[in-house]
Design a protein around this motif. Structure first.
Motif, PDB file in Angstrom:
ATOM      1  N   LEU A  50       0.844  -1.195   0.000  1.00  0.00           N
ATOM      2  CA  LEU A  50       0.000   0.000   0.000  1.00  0.00           C
ATOM      3  C   LEU A  50       0.878   1.244   0.000  1.00  0.00           C
ATOM      4  CD1 LEU A  50      -2.552  -1.126   2.745  1.00  0.00           C
ATOM      5  CD2 LEU A  50      -2.853  -1.251   0.252  1.00  0.00           C
ATOM      6  N   GLU A  51       0.777   2.050  -1.058  1.00  0.00           N
ATOM      7  CA  GLU A  51       1.463   3.337  -1.071  1.00  0.00           C
ATOM      8  C   GLU A  51       0.688   4.308  -0.184  1.00  0.00           C
ATOM      9  OE1 GLU A  51       2.009   4.704  -5.024  1.00  0.00           O
ATOM     10  OE2 GLU A  51       3.419   3.111  -5.575  1.00  0.00           O
ATOM     11  N   LEU A  52       1.388   4.941   0.756  1.00  0.00           N
ATOM     12  CA  LEU A  52       0.713   5.813   1.720  1.00  0.00           C
ATOM     13  C   LEU A  52       0.856   7.283   1.406  1.00  0.00           C
ATOM     14  CD1 LEU A  52       1.785   3.968   4.993  1.00  0.00           C
ATOM     15  CD2 LEU A  52      -0.335   3.689   3.684  1.00  0.00           C
ATOM     16  N   ALA A  53       2.019   7.692   0.907  1.00  0.00           N
ATOM     17  CA  ALA A  53       2.229   9.121   0.622  1.00  0.00           C
ATOM     18  C   ALA A  53       3.480   9.297  -0.208  1.00  0.00           C
ATOM     19  CB  ALA A  53       2.352   9.915   1.924  1.00  0.00           C
ATOM     20  N   ASP A  54       3.460  10.321  -1.069  1.00  0.00           N
ATOM     21  CA  ASP A  54       4.643  10.727  -1.819  1.00  0.00           C
ATOM     22  C   ASP A  54       5.181  12.017  -1.211  1.00  0.00           C
ATOM     23  OD1 ASP A  54       4.327   8.606  -3.569  1.00  0.00           O
ATOM     24  OD2 ASP A  54       3.155   9.779  -5.009  1.00  0.00           O
ATOM     25  N   LEU A  55       6.484  12.042  -0.975  1.00  0.00           N
ATOM     26  CA  LEU A  55       7.100  13.212  -0.368  1.00  0.00           C
ATOM     27  C   LEU A  55       8.280  13.671  -1.196  1.00  0.00           C
ATOM     28  CD1 LEU A  55       6.199  11.150   2.186  1.00  0.00           C
ATOM     29  CD2 LEU A  55       6.989  13.132   3.472  1.00  0.00           C
ATOM     30  N   ASP A  56       8.383  14.986  -1.341  1.00  0.00           N
ATOM     31  CA  ASP A  56       9.552  15.563  -1.986  1.00  0.00           C
ATOM     32  C   ASP A  56      10.712  15.540  -1.001  1.00  0.00           C
ATOM     33  OD1 ASP A  56      11.394  17.955  -2.769  1.00  0.00           O
ATOM     34  OD2 ASP A  56      10.178  17.566  -4.545  1.00  0.00           O
ATOM     35  N   ALA A  57      11.901  15.339  -1.507  1.00  0.00           N
ATOM     36  CA  ALA A  57      13.065  15.269  -0.622  1.00  0.00           C
ATOM     37  C   ALA A  57      13.208  16.522   0.234  1.00  0.00           C
ATOM     38  CB  ALA A  57      14.327  15.041  -1.448  1.00  0.00           C
ATOM     39  N   ASP A  58      12.769  17.651  -0.276  1.00  0.00           N
ATOM     40  CA  ASP A  58      12.845  18.888   0.510  1.00  0.00           C
ATOM     41  C   ASP A  58      12.009  18.807   1.782  1.00  0.00           C
ATOM     42  OD1 ASP A  58      14.538  20.033  -1.317  1.00  0.00           O
ATOM     43  OD2 ASP A  58      12.939  21.056  -2.429  1.00  0.00           O
ATOM     44  N   ASP A  59      10.983  17.954   1.788  1.00  0.00           N
ATOM     45  CA  ASP A  59      10.087  17.878   2.940  1.00  0.00           C
ATOM     46  C   ASP A  59      10.772  17.273   4.173  1.00  0.00           C
ATOM     47  OD1 ASP A  59       8.087  18.918   1.365  1.00  0.00           O
ATOM     48  OD2 ASP A  59       7.243  16.958   0.852  1.00  0.00           O
ATOM     49  N   PHE A  60      11.861  16.553   3.961  1.00  0.00           N
ATOM     50  CA  PHE A  60      12.552  15.981   5.117  1.00  0.00           C
ATOM     51  C   PHE A  60      14.013  16.428   5.151  1.00  0.00           C
ATOM     52  CE2 PHE A  60      11.976  12.912   1.706  1.00  0.00           C
ATOM     53  CZ  PHE A  60      13.247  12.455   1.430  1.00  0.00           C
ATOM     54  N   ASP A  61      14.245  17.650   4.676  1.00  0.00           N
ATOM     55  CA  ASP A  61      15.546  18.325   4.788  1.00  0.00           C
ATOM     56  C   ASP A  61      16.678  17.529   4.150  1.00  0.00           C
ATOM     57  OD1 ASP A  61      14.328  20.373   6.286  1.00  0.00           O
ATOM     58  OD2 ASP A  61      14.580  19.245   8.142  1.00  0.00           O
ATOM     59  N   ALA A  62      16.376  16.863   3.037  1.00  0.00           N
ATOM     60  CA  ALA A  62      17.414  16.105   2.343  1.00  0.00           C
ATOM     61  C   ALA A  62      18.222  17.027   1.435  1.00  0.00           C
ATOM     62  CB  ALA A  62      16.795  14.979   1.528  1.00  0.00           C
ATOM     63  N   ALA A  63      19.460  16.629   1.172  1.00  0.00           N
ATOM     64  CA  ALA A  63      20.342  17.434   0.329  1.00  0.00           C
ATOM     65  C   ALA A  63      20.360  16.905  -1.100  1.00  0.00           C
ATOM     66  CB  ALA A  63      21.755  17.417   0.910  1.00  0.00           C
ATOM     67  N   PHE A  64      19.299  16.231  -1.515  1.00  0.00           N
ATOM     68  CA  PHE A  64      19.217  15.677  -2.862  1.00  0.00           C
ATOM     69  C   PHE A  64      17.788  15.849  -3.367  1.00  0.00           C
ATOM     70  CE2 PHE A  64      18.662  12.429   0.355  1.00  0.00           C
ATOM     71  CZ  PHE A  64      17.434  11.888   0.029  1.00  0.00           C
ATOM     72  N   PRO A  65      17.575  15.889  -4.664  1.00  0.00           N
ATOM     73  CA  PRO A  65      16.232  16.064  -5.216  1.00  0.00           C
ATOM     74  C   PRO A  65      15.515  14.731  -5.373  1.00  0.00           C
ATOM     75  CG  PRO A  65      17.832  16.100  -6.989  1.00  0.00           C
ATOM     76  CD  PRO A  65      18.616  15.944  -5.724  1.00  0.00           C
ATOM     77  N   GLY A  66      14.200  14.786  -5.615  1.00  0.00           N
ATOM     78  CA  GLY A  66      13.464  13.580  -5.944  1.00  0.00           C
ATOM     79  C   GLY A  66      12.208  13.397  -5.117  1.00  0.00           C
ATOM     80  N   ILE A  67      11.322  12.519  -5.626  1.00  0.00           N
ATOM     81  CA  ILE A  67      10.085  12.164  -4.931  1.00  0.00           C
ATOM     82  C   ILE A  67      10.237  10.743  -4.400  1.00  0.00           C
ATOM     83  CG2 ILE A  67       7.587  11.926  -5.109  1.00  0.00           C
ATOM     84  CD1 ILE A  67       8.549  14.759  -5.538  1.00  0.00           C
ATOM     85  N   TRP A  68       9.890  10.565  -3.131  1.00  0.00           N
ATOM     86  CA  TRP A  68      10.003   9.272  -2.478  1.00  0.00           C
ATOM     87  C   TRP A  68       8.643   8.866  -1.934  1.00  0.00           C
ATOM     88  CZ3 TRP A  68      14.772   6.526  -1.301  1.00  0.00           C
ATOM     89  CH2 TRP A  68      15.893   7.105  -1.915  1.00  0.00           C
TER      90      TRP A  68
END
Length: 406
Positions: free
Chosen positions: A284-302
């Motif tokens: 079950l996919e629960l949510a898509d988050l942009d890397a910026d949402d968790f203070d990551a230093a790389f781009p992308g959707i997880w």
């Protein structure tokens, strides 16, 4: 101790040559750890003993194999000698990675118990261990295993000290525990090993672990390091989705029980000793988050998700919190989870064949030295297996005509 069943299409002569050259190699790698030649020779014989045919890898058994009149030289390697077990740990890691490294590898975290008598062995106490399936008197070691398409080997380890130990400084001193060591939970020990692997540029994309390690700081550290994970969680762990077509909220167990029969898919988590390890799965996919949402230093959707496994035989459920790049398939996540089988196999092999749990010393240093030497022996076997199984088959003579061959 040459396991021909590990190797396909390789002659006994080639196997013996691989074994001898690999043993020379690993002994040469650990030689700089020892300032005295006689200590280095004892360490070399200790490794020979671990790899020997004796079922029990005790000091007396290793001494007999080395031709010593008693176990004192073998015991000195674990106790009185001056050398750095953490330096050997790093040698094991680097040696294993030369052969096993792969960008898509999985770092598997798990623990195992070392059954003990008495109260003097460092970290011993009445605690639960899956090795015995109950609460018993034992030590607990937390391990990191590197698992790739090339094979698997231990690359890190830590001895867990219960609070009854760390709160008793006299007891700690008697076991020669360094003054810098304080209480750390098993997840904290695992996090330290994960961070050490990342700092050492160990190539891996995923982390897999059971429910002991499935929540808290480990998740956040992996997110910020751009590592995917499949981490076990308990049945009462809460999940909630947002901005997804299928809305779910509640405990993992309640979510699983509400699923329709056609939601499940039968997939293999990899091959075991008896063939494909088939189970029924739901992702079950629960949510898509942009890397910026968790203070990551790389781009992308997880994507954050919930993976559920149901055993075919009895319907028993297991739950996993997942984190992966958007678009990752359920098949991939199932495969990652299946890599945990490798560390279970490693524990069994290391205990049954290399004496992982045959350590007779009681000290902090003795435990880490013994375990690190076993890790080196195990890594050597993994390297031999990979090299043997990737060798080209021997050439055969081709007949060109009656009585003629090339």
């Amino acid at each position: 101790m040459i396991r021909r069943s590990w190797m396909t299409g390789v002659s006994i002569e080639t196997t013996l040559e691989l074994w001898a050259s690999s043993l020379r190699d690993v002994k040469a790698r650990m030689r700089p750890l020892f300032t005295q030649e006689r200590v280095a020779n004892s360490a070399s014989q200790f490794l020979d003993g671990l790899l020997g045919e004796e079922r029990r890898k005790t000091g007396w058994m290793r001494a007999e194999a080395a031709g010593d009149p008693g176990p004192w030289r073998q015991q000195a390697i674990l106790g009185r000698g001056h050398w750095d077990a953490d330096a050997l740990r790093d040698i094991v890691r680097d040696y294993a990675l030369e052969t096993l490294a792969d960008a898509d590898a999985v770092l598997v975290i798990d623990e195992t118990g070392f059954l003990k008598q008495g109260k003097a062995s460092c970290g011993v106490g009445r605690q639960y261990t899956g090795s015995a399936g109950k609460i018993t008197n034992c030590q607990i070691g937390v391990f990191a295993s590197y698992v790739s398409r090339h094979g698997h080997a231990f690359i890190d380890r830590a001895l867990y000290l219960p609070k009854v130990w760390t709160e008793d400084r006299n007891r700690m001193a008697r076991a020669h525990v360094p003054d810098t060591v304080s209480f750390a939970t098993k997840p904290a020990l695992a996090l330290t090993m994960i961070e050490r692997a990342i700092a050492s540029d160990v190539p891996f994309t995923w982390v897999a672990a059971d429910s002991v390690y499935g929540v808290g700081d480990i998740e956040m550290a992996l997110k910020r390091a751009a590592k995917g994970y499949v981490l076990g969680v308990n049945a009462n762990h809460l999940f909630r989705s947002w901005d997804k077509p299928l809305a779910v909220a509640g405990t993992a167990k309640d979510i699983a029980e509400a699923l329709p029969d056609d939601a499940w898919r039968r997939l293999s988590a990899g091959d075991g000793t008896k063939g494909a390890r088939l189970h029924d799965w739901v992702y079950l996919e629960l949510a898509d988050l942009d890397a910026d949402d968790f203070d990551a230093a790389f781009p992308g959707i997880w994507t954050r998700g919930l993976l559920i496994r149901r055993k075919i035989a009895d319907g028993d459920l297991a739950f996993f919190s997942t984190w992966c790049p958007v678009g990752t398939s359920m098949e991939k996540l199932v495969t990652v989870e299946g890599h945990r089988w490798a560390i279970e196999d490693s524990f069994e092999t290391a205990k049954n064949e290399l004496g992982l749990d045959h350590n007779e010393t009681r000290s902090w240093h003795g435990w880490h030295r013994h375990v690190s030497l076993v890790m080196l022996a195990f890594a050597m076997m993994a390297v031999i297996r990979h090299r043997a199984n990737t060798m080209p088959p021997p050439k055969t003579r081709q007949r060109l005509g009656p009585g003629i061959s090339n």
